[in-house]
Design an enzyme around this catalytic site. Structure first.
Site, PDB file in Angstrom:
ATOM      1  N   CYS A 147     -38.432 -14.774  17.703  1.00 19.70           N
ATOM      2  CA  CYS A 147     -38.556 -13.401  18.185  1.00 19.70           C
ATOM      3  C   CYS A 147     -37.201 -12.847  18.618  1.00 19.70           C
ATOM      4  CB  CYS A 147     -39.564 -13.332  19.331  1.00 19.70           C
ATOM      5  SG  CYS A 147     -39.382 -14.647  20.552  1.00 19.70           S
ATOM      6  N   HIS A 578     -40.375 -15.120  25.550  1.00 20.52           N
ATOM      7  CA  HIS A 578     -40.566 -14.259  24.385  1.00 20.52           C
ATOM      8  C   HIS A 578     -39.559 -13.112  24.457  1.00 20.52           C
ATOM      9  CE1 HIS A 578     -42.527 -12.318  21.080  1.00 20.52           C
ATOM     10  NE2 HIS A 578     -42.865 -11.258  21.803  1.00 20.52           N
TER      11      HIS A 578
END
Length: 1028
Positions: A147, A578
């Site tokens: 990510c 994340h």
């Protein structure tokens, strides 16, 4: 919960926790357990006859992976906390779908939102979710902890100047031929892959693109023992370094070190001058910078961070004569068009021996003026800094004076001086108890009641006049607030209590009316003086604060504006999390949020909530500002909408890139057609679990019970092929020459033998405590355990036959040939029962490893109840594997050690709760004992028990036996203890039932190996080994 379930949507997790009434384990079960049919349904529930006409059947069109949501999750799913990923311009059909019956909507939301860790919705069978909506920006597939790459690349792609540089990149033939170094070739290859990726992001019809090829090149650098796991900042720096080196090849310069003409340097790099004094000697130097690092800790906003970075130590004229002094100033001499600030939100905790994230709030503006940091404004800024320092010193002095009023006294207890005067008045105005009744009968002037002022209220109110709604009416409060200082003071100095209350307080024995009047007069005058002093101090502090805030609002210092272009956000802790990005879309005049494959509309308010920090674990770690020199996407207003702009950029591409886009769009159409064909003849059924299910650890359960939930051999071997997809794809990618020269069969043969050789060598490597090669690939497990050659070969061939590998021509051709060869292998060639058993063993091995790692991670986080459940299951299942061979399972002694530690910790907790004698605590302690400790102790006794485990059980039993006959425990508690002890001391006749913990399935072997390395490193205090 994010780490265990892999779901990053905080709202969805909160809804799960709420639905589970705050029970963490139940919430995790909600989010991770497989969808199952209603209990009253039989196995035929997945057949078409049972699905026809139902709401679920209509909502999930012929989807092999779809299933009705369990009835016990309705309360969670119907909360409507998670919505489908869709663009603002989604087709009307998708909006209609949102209006379907609620049960179907809940099922769809669950299937879409319950994402495994680092997995994307890329396999969603709904065609509308594959396709790009008009000119809407595309997302990027997360292929396993990537990510961060998506956030960085999306931010760069949305810079028109950078995008044009990448898409227009080309090298003359003579430069290509003269490039012989490995580094140079790698940089060129990466640049070409990035060029293809940018071309797809520009012209694809897909909703998101796959960055696997570019990422594979970048990842290779970090897969060696010399370079263990790197953080995202290092990855990003490496990426930009490669781009800089690749563009340097396009520059025709005689001096190889001269990078002034490098377009990357011109766009992203600036210079600053450092002037300072060190040990009495002055120095000065000019340095180049790209991503400018800023410390976050101790600062409230971006300008404070910059000020702290630009000035260190003391820089006055007297410094040069004092050798012990040190100080320096930095001044930007040249700012790049794209100015990137790297916010340092991670620091190493020496006491814990691990990095920690800084979650403090840091504000940053949409436009920042860099004039105050430029060398050309040095003289003016130095004057303002001196003035700023003088004003701050003055504020400190004034605040100290104010504190002397608000914290008055010479002892440890201090109070506001106005309050103390009030207390004196209350004392002298209090009548002795005998005089109260007579005073009440003759009293003509009622005393005004008043609440005692609070210290914080006095500090915040200039006149120390509070609203006292508990003792006054609104009209009286309004009158007091608007009265003159003299009036308010006189009213404030009235005793604030009723006569009945006064009679119960200390009072002077004798006080005359003259004495009372004299003291009242003095107190009123002194309080008026004090209040005026406090008011003057507060007004002075407010004026100085305003001067400080407006110090750099000079129009002369607002000539170099930089507009915020992108904010890169990290959510999580230092070792996991994340990443996503907020990017300002200039043509649309709004913020967009780029989160893996999802690109959605956003706002400045949402950006503030998720980027400033302080409220949650999410905060910005990189800010990208751009100057007016960077041309916006839609600079030409007459050119029409952005769709036309994108079309113009596509038409300006080289013929090769345009052809590449056309091929990919053609493949998308082919995929859609194939999908339609598959769906037309597919029977809807429940998706098999990718890992074998363990039966409940109960003495009543038998083999027939476990066989119901075990997946078929095909689903297990297919799942193992999917897990190894990236490694197999890489083996195919290395056969380009063989494919071009000798055809598809030769390419498959070469890929097969190369991959077999690689895995064979890995299986022969000496294992270390931090690296278990078996987690990387199923064949390493087979080879280390001497699996039959036919099982090994069929497994490897099945991996090349996996249809999920890729959609390029070479992969598809190899897949078809591998499938043809697979179909030729008959029952006489491979014993399929044996083949099934080997795959079941590996599936169980992975499950044991996951449970062990999760248990160890939870133990390190002091979550002993959850940890024990995972460790017990890991031990029981591992025992079955070890019966077949010592290398079939994991370290039995390691599981036993931490299982033992968990039990001892929990026993201490349960015992402490029990002897607290509080009913709620006693019940909790008994619950821990009955549900965890006793079942685990009995399970340990059912196996060949070690001396260490036996000693631990004796310690736990002795602890409870020591409470027998204690005088400080009542009879009811002793009776409860008497009921517990027989089960604790002898449970041989008892049925042992222990609920299986929530299932956790990592998406990638690299994830699992990274977790294994991190946990084992912390246990063994050794260096982590990178995944090969």
């Amino acid at each position: 919960m994010k780490e265990i379930t892999g779901i990053q949507d905080s709202a969805f997790l909160l809804a799960a926790l709420k639905a589970a009434d705050g029970d963490l384990m139940e919430a995790v079960t909600f989010l991770t357990e497989d969808p199952a049919p209603e209990p009253v349904q039989n196995p035929a529930a997945a057949e078409p006859s049972a699905w026809e006409g139902s709401v679920v059947g209509k909502q999930l069109p012929q989807d092999v992976g779809a299933a009705p949501a369990p009835h016990n999750q309705d309360n969670l799913l119907t909360a409507n906390t998670v919505r489908p990923l869709e663009s603002p311009k989604a087709p009307a059909a998708e909006r209609d779908a949102a209006e379907r019956p609620q049960d179907a909507h809940a099922a769809e939301n669950k299937n879409r939102s319950k994402r495994k860790r680092c997995e994307v919705w890329g396999e969603n069978p709904k065609q509308n979710d594959w396709r790009r909506a008009g000119d809407w920006p595309v997302g990027m597939k997360n292929i396993g902890n990537t990510c961060w790459f998506s956030a960085v690349i999306q931010s760069l792609f949305q810079l028109p100047d950078f995008r044009r540089l990448v898409l227009g990149y080309s090298l003359p033939q003579n430069v290509l031929e003269s490039c012989h170094s490995h580094t140079g070739k790698r940089n060129i290859a990466f640049m070409q892959e990035l060029q293809c990726l940018f071309a797809l992001m520009l012209g694809t019809w897909r909703k998101f693109v796959d960055p696997s090829a570019a990422l594979e090149l970048l990842r290779d650098v970090f897969r060696s023992a010399e370079q263990p796991q790197q953080d995202v900042s290092e990855f990003t720096h490496k990426l930009l370094d490669w781009l800089e080196d690749a563009f340097q090849l396009t520059v025709n310069v005689t001096n190889l070190g001269d990078k002034s003409e490098n377009p990357m340097v011109q766009l992203f790099y600036g210079t600053f001058l450092t002037e300072g004094v060190h040990e009495g000697n002055t120095f000065s130097k000019i340095e180049t910078f790209g991503q400018y690092p800023l410390q976050v800790n101790g600062y409230r906003n971006l300008n404070e961070c910059l000020e702290g970075a630009m000035v260190e130590g003391e820089m006055d004229e007297a410094t040069a004569s004092q050798s012990v002094k040190y100080g320096q100033e930095r001044w930007f001499t040249k700012l790049p068009p794209v100015l990137t600030f790297e916010l340092s939100r991670f620091e190493f905790n020496q006491s814990l021996g691990q990095p920690e994230k800084i979650h403090t709030k840091l504000e940053f503006p949409q436009t920042i003026y860099m004039d105050r940091y430029l060398y050309c404004n040095k003289d003016l800024i130095q004057m303002k800094r001196e003035e700023m320092k003088r004003l701050k010193d003055k504020i400190v002095t004034l605040q100290q004076k104010l504190e002397r009023y608000m914290e008055y006294g010479s002892g440890p207890a201090r109070f506001p001086l106005p309050d103390m005067l009030q207390y004196v008045l209350e004392f002298i105005a209090t009548k002795p108890a005998g005089a109260v009744s007579s005073a009440q009968s003759s009293q003509t002037t009622p005393l005004h009641s008043q609440a005692k002022p609070n210290v914080l209220d006095v500090l915040s109110q200039p006149n120390s006049i509070q609203e006292r709604t508990d003792t006054r009416s609104e009209d009286e409060a309004f009158f007091v607030a608007n009265s003159s200082p003299q009036q308010s003071s006189s009213m404030d100095l009235q005793p604030p209590v009723s006569p009945a209350e006064l009679s119960e307080r200390p009072a002077p024995h004798v006080v005359s009316k003259e004495e009372l009047n004299l003291v009242q007069t003095c107190l009123q005058r002194w309080r008026n003086e004090i209040e005026q002093d406090v008011q003057d101090l507060k007004e002075s502090i407010a004026r100085i604060n305003l001067s400080i805030e407006q110090m750099y609002c000079d129009p002369l210092l607002q000539q170099v504006p930089y507009r915020l272009h992108a904010v890169l956000v990290h959510e999580g802790q230092a070792n996991a999390g994340h990443y996503w990005a907020f990017i300002y879309d200039q043509p649309r005049k709004r913020w967009l949020k780029y989160n893996d494959i999802s690109v959605t509309e956003s706002s400045w308010e949402e950006l503030e909530r998720e980027s400033f920090g302080g409220l949650r674990n999410a905060s910005a770690y990189c800010l990208m500002y751009i100057s007016d020199q960077v041309s916006p996407v839609g600079a030409d207003e007459d050119e029409g909408p952005e769709a036309r702009q994108l079309q113009k950029e596509v038409e300006a591409l080289s013929p090769e890139l345009r052809h590449y886009i056309q091929e990919d769009n053609w493949r998308l159409e082919q995929e859609a057609e194939e999908w339609d064909e598959e769906q037309s003849c597919k029977i809807p059924q429940m998706e098999p679990s990718p890992t074998s299910e363990l039966q409940d650890l109960s003495s009543e359960s038998g083999p027939e019970q476990s066989s119901v939930c075990e997946p078929s051999v095909h689903s297990l071997s297919s799942e193992h092929a999917r897990i190894a997809k990236e490694q197999t794809a890489k083996a195919i990618a290395n056969t380009a020459d063989a494919y071009e020269k000798n055809g598809v069969e030769a390419a498959l043969c070469e890929a097969f033998h190369e991959e077999y050789s690689r895995l064979y060598l890995l299986s022969k490597e000496t294992p270390t405590p931090q690296n278990d090669a078996r987690l990387q690939h199923v064949l390493i497990y087979f080879l280390q355990n001497n699996a039959p050659q036919q099982v090994v070969e069929r497994t490897l061939l099945e991996q090349f036959a996996d249809k999920n590998l890729s959609y390029d021509e070479r992969s598809i051709s190899i897949m078809k040939v591998a499938r043809a060869k697979l179909s030729e292998i008959g029952p006489d060639d491979v014993d399929m029962e044996e083949y099934k058993r080997w795959h079941e063993d590996y599936s169980l091995f992975r499950k044991v490893s996951i449970y062990l790692l999760t248990g160890l991670e939870l133990y390190q986080n002091r979550k002993y109840q959850e940890s024990l459940t995972y460790l017990v299951y890991a031990y029981q299942s591992n025992t079955k594997l070890l019966l077949k061979g010592t290398n079939r399972g994991v370290s039995e002694s390691l599981i036993a050690l931490y299982r033992r530690k968990c039990l001892l910790k929990l026993n201490e907790v349960a015992a402490s709760l029990f002897v607290s004698c509080e009913e709620a605590h006693v019940s909790e302690g008994v619950s821990i004992l009955n549900e965890l400790i006793i079942p685990c102790m009995h399970l340990m006794n059912n196996f060949e028990i070690s001396k260490e485990d036996l000693d631990a059980i004796e310690v736990m039993r002795n602890r409870w036996c020591s409470y027998l006959g204690r005088e400080d425990m009542d009879a009811k508690l002793q009776m409860k203890l008497g009921e517990l002890l027989p089960r604790l001391l002898d449970g041989s006749t008892e049925v042992i039932v222990l609920k299986e913990p929530p299932k956790i399935r990592p998406n990638s072997p690299y994830d699992l190996c990274s977790r294994f390395a991190a946990v084992m490193e912390s246990i063994h205090s050794a260096s982590a080994v990178a995944v090969q």
